[in-house]
Design a protein around this motif. Structure first.
Motif, PDB file in Angstrom:
ATOM      1  N   VAL A  69      -8.909   2.445  -0.358  1.00  0.00           N
ATOM      2  CA  VAL A  69      -8.161   2.060  -0.308  1.00  0.00           C
ATOM      3  C   VAL A  69      -8.778   2.864  -2.330  1.00  0.00           C
ATOM      4  CG1 VAL A  69      -7.722  -0.246  -2.625  1.00  0.00           C
ATOM      5  CG2 VAL A  69      -6.755  -0.213  -0.329  1.00  0.00           C
TER       6      VAL A  69
ATOM      7  N   ILE B 292      -1.105  -8.762   1.233  1.00  0.00           N
ATOM      8  CA  ILE B 292      -1.277  -7.138   0.762  1.00  0.00           C
ATOM      9  C   ILE B 292      -0.706  -6.239   2.081  1.00  0.00           C
ATOM     10  CG2 ILE B 292      -2.742  -5.562   1.054  1.00  0.00           C
ATOM     11  CD1 ILE B 292      -4.910  -6.835   0.119  1.00  0.00           C
ATOM     12  N   ASP B 293       0.735  -6.038   1.875  1.00  0.00           N
ATOM     13  CA  ASP B 293       1.415  -5.568   2.542  1.00  0.00           C
ATOM     14  C   ASP B 293       1.959  -6.580   3.670  1.00  0.00           C
ATOM     15  OD1 ASP B 293       2.492  -2.731   2.552  1.00  0.00           O
ATOM     16  OD2 ASP B 293      -0.451  -2.334   3.510  1.00  0.00           O
TER      17      ASP B 293
ATOM     18  N   ALA C  90      -8.545  -5.496   4.127  1.00  0.00           N
ATOM     19  CA  ALA C  90      -8.492  -6.240   3.114  1.00  0.00           C
ATOM     20  C   ALA C  90      -7.495  -6.773   3.671  1.00  0.00           C
ATOM     21  CB  ALA C  90      -7.372  -5.548   1.708  1.00  0.00           C
ATOM     22  N   GLN C  91      -6.821  -6.718   4.555  1.00  0.00           N
ATOM     23  CA  GLN C  91      -5.777  -8.515   5.069  1.00  0.00           C
ATOM     24  C   GLN C  91      -7.025  -8.986   5.701  1.00  0.00           C
ATOM     25  OE1 GLN C  91      -3.201  -5.721   7.191  1.00  0.00           O
ATOM     26  NE2 GLN C  91      -1.726  -6.012   6.113  1.00  0.00           N
TER      27      GLN C  91
ATOM     28  N   TRP D 142      -1.536  -0.812  -3.551  1.00  0.00           N
ATOM     29  CA  TRP D 142      -2.721  -0.090  -3.705  1.00  0.00           C
ATOM     30  C   TRP D 142      -2.817   1.320  -3.366  1.00  0.00           C
ATOM     31  CZ3 TRP D 142      -6.787  -4.240  -2.008  1.00  0.00           C
ATOM     32  CH2 TRP D 142      -7.300  -5.620  -3.302  1.00  0.00           C
TER      33      TRP D 142
ATOM     34  N   SER E 285       1.062  -1.489  -0.063  1.00  0.00           N
ATOM     35  CA  SER E 285       0.462  -0.136  -0.122  1.00  0.00           C
ATOM     36  C   SER E 285       0.873   1.215   0.155  1.00  0.00           C
ATOM     37  CB  SER E 285      -0.650   0.412   1.215  1.00  0.00           C
ATOM     38  OG  SER E 285      -0.395   0.385   2.493  1.00  0.00           O
TER      39      SER E 285
ATOM     40  N   THR F 216     -10.276  -0.453   3.692  1.00  0.00           N
ATOM     41  CA  THR F 216      -9.666  -0.220   3.875  1.00  0.00           C
ATOM     42  C   THR F 216      -7.992  -1.662   4.483  1.00  0.00           C
ATOM     43  OG1 THR F 216      -9.458  -1.016   6.111  1.00  0.00           O
ATOM     44  CG2 THR F 216     -10.584   1.155   6.147  1.00  0.00           C
ATOM     45  N   ILE F 217      -7.505  -1.092   4.233  1.00  0.00           N
ATOM     46  CA  ILE F 217      -6.024  -2.111   3.967  1.00  0.00           C
ATOM     47  C   ILE F 217      -6.025  -2.986   5.009  1.00  0.00           C
ATOM     48  CG2 ILE F 217      -4.049  -2.526   4.471  1.00  0.00           C
ATOM     49  CD1 ILE F 217      -4.561  -1.368   1.347  1.00  0.00           C
ATOM     50  N   HIS F 218      -6.491  -2.665   6.403  1.00  0.00           N
ATOM     51  CA  HIS F 218      -6.690  -3.578   6.958  1.00  0.00           C
ATOM     52  C   HIS F 218      -7.819  -4.645   6.766  1.00  0.00           C
ATOM     53  CE1 HIS F 218      -6.875  -5.457  11.230  1.00  0.00           C
ATOM     54  NE2 HIS F 218      -7.465  -5.507  11.221  1.00  0.00           N
TER      55      HIS F 218
ATOM     56  N   VAL G  11      -3.588   4.399  -1.713  1.00  0.00           N
ATOM     57  CA  VAL G  11      -4.945   4.946  -0.337  1.00  0.00           C
ATOM     58  C   VAL G  11      -4.557   5.885  -0.132  1.00  0.00           C
ATOM     59  CG1 VAL G  11      -5.002   4.759   2.819  1.00  0.00           C
ATOM     60  CG2 VAL G  11      -4.099   2.832   0.970  1.00  0.00           C
TER      61      VAL G  11
END
Length: 286
Positions: free
Chosen positions: A180, A256-257, A235-236, A173, A138, A231-233, A175
């Protein structure tokens, strides 16, 4: 040696020339489209032509070619370059009135520049990367505010891809305000159960042609589609994730990350959507 198209002429690529005063070169004042070719036919040409017209209109730029003529140029380039699987890149700029100026030149006296060329990509449909899945990082989204216009302002997305490469990953991705927006050259999705979640269309993201088709096919397959920010969180924690684009179709995301999704391999939804998309697009190809 490829044959390319420049301002009404088919030329060997070594003879193709554009003015150094062209605003696409000086100011990134141009738009582009990329159309995939499978089995020697064009994928979703109408969608790309419609979005091209919209991008030009948003920038108050004159379209130098009709949709019918544009289709013939695409087909001729596929034919003469013997493209079975690959891409056709199209770029239209505002052109030049002979000198550099921040003000737009007079559209009545300035001819836009139009360029098309092919890229042969054998194995495009049967991509090993799609079987393995992509690893994503990200990054902060610091682009301009009109990402819905498909302009040639691609420096930051290019930087994003290089950041991903440096991190040993495949893509990034972006943010903004904690959510995202999209990938560097694709739309972004997560999957939770039977629900596909993706950001709603707005000025913040590109209105992907492949996105529209894939979401349509997903709904036809009785999958639930929810258009909202994520959010990235989030998505994880998802069961799956994937991206869509004209050049990669549906690409599973497996990390992801640094956090693996599921068991770190493509799930069931993304590969199935890729299969449906390729089958349906081949049927409708021109």
């Amino acid at each position: 040696m490829r044959t390319v198209y420049v301002n009404g002429e088919y030329l060997p690529e070594t003879e193709a020339k554009v003015s150094i005063f062209d605003r696409g070169f000086l100011m990134a004042d141009g738009v582009y489209e990329v159309t995939s070719v499978l089995d020697g036919k064009l994928i979703d040409f109408d969608g790309h032509a419609i979005r091209l017209s919209r991008s030009l209109n948003e920038l108050q730029m004159r379209n130098p070619i009709s949709k019918e003529d544009l289709l013939e140029v695409h087909r001729e380039l596929v034919r003469v370059n013997e493209i079975d699987e690959g891409l056709i890149y199209l770029q239209i700029t505002r052109g030049s009135d002979g000198d550099r100026d921040f003000a737009f030149p007079d559209p009545e006296t300035t001819e836009p520049t139009i360029v098309l060329f092919t890229q042969s990509k054998p194995g495009l449909a049967d991509s090993p990367a799609a079987k393995k899945g992509a690893k994503i990082i990200s990054i902060e989204d610091i682009r301009w505010g009109r990402r819905d216009i498909k302009t040639v302002q691609l420096l930051y997305p290019s930087m994003g891809k290089m950041m991903a490469k440096k991190a040993g990953c495949d893509d990034a991705w972006m943010v903004e305000d904690g959510f995202v927006t999209e990938g560097t050259s694709n739309n972004a999705y997560i999957v939770m159960g039977n629900k596909i979640i993706t950001r709603a269309l707005s000025n913040e993201i590109l209105h992907g042609i492949t996105r529209a088709a894939v979401l349509r096919f997903a709904k036809e397959a009785q999958m639930v589609v929810e258009e909202r920010n994520f959010t990235i969180h989030e998505a994880q924690q998802a069961d799956e994730a994937f991206t869509t684009s004209a050049s990669a179709f549906v690409m599973p995301v497996v990390e992801i990350d640094g956090v693996a999704l599921g068991d770190g391999t493509p799930g069931k939804v993304a590969p199935r959507l890729r299969e449906i998309y390729l089958d349906e697009m081949r049927k409708a190809a021109v």
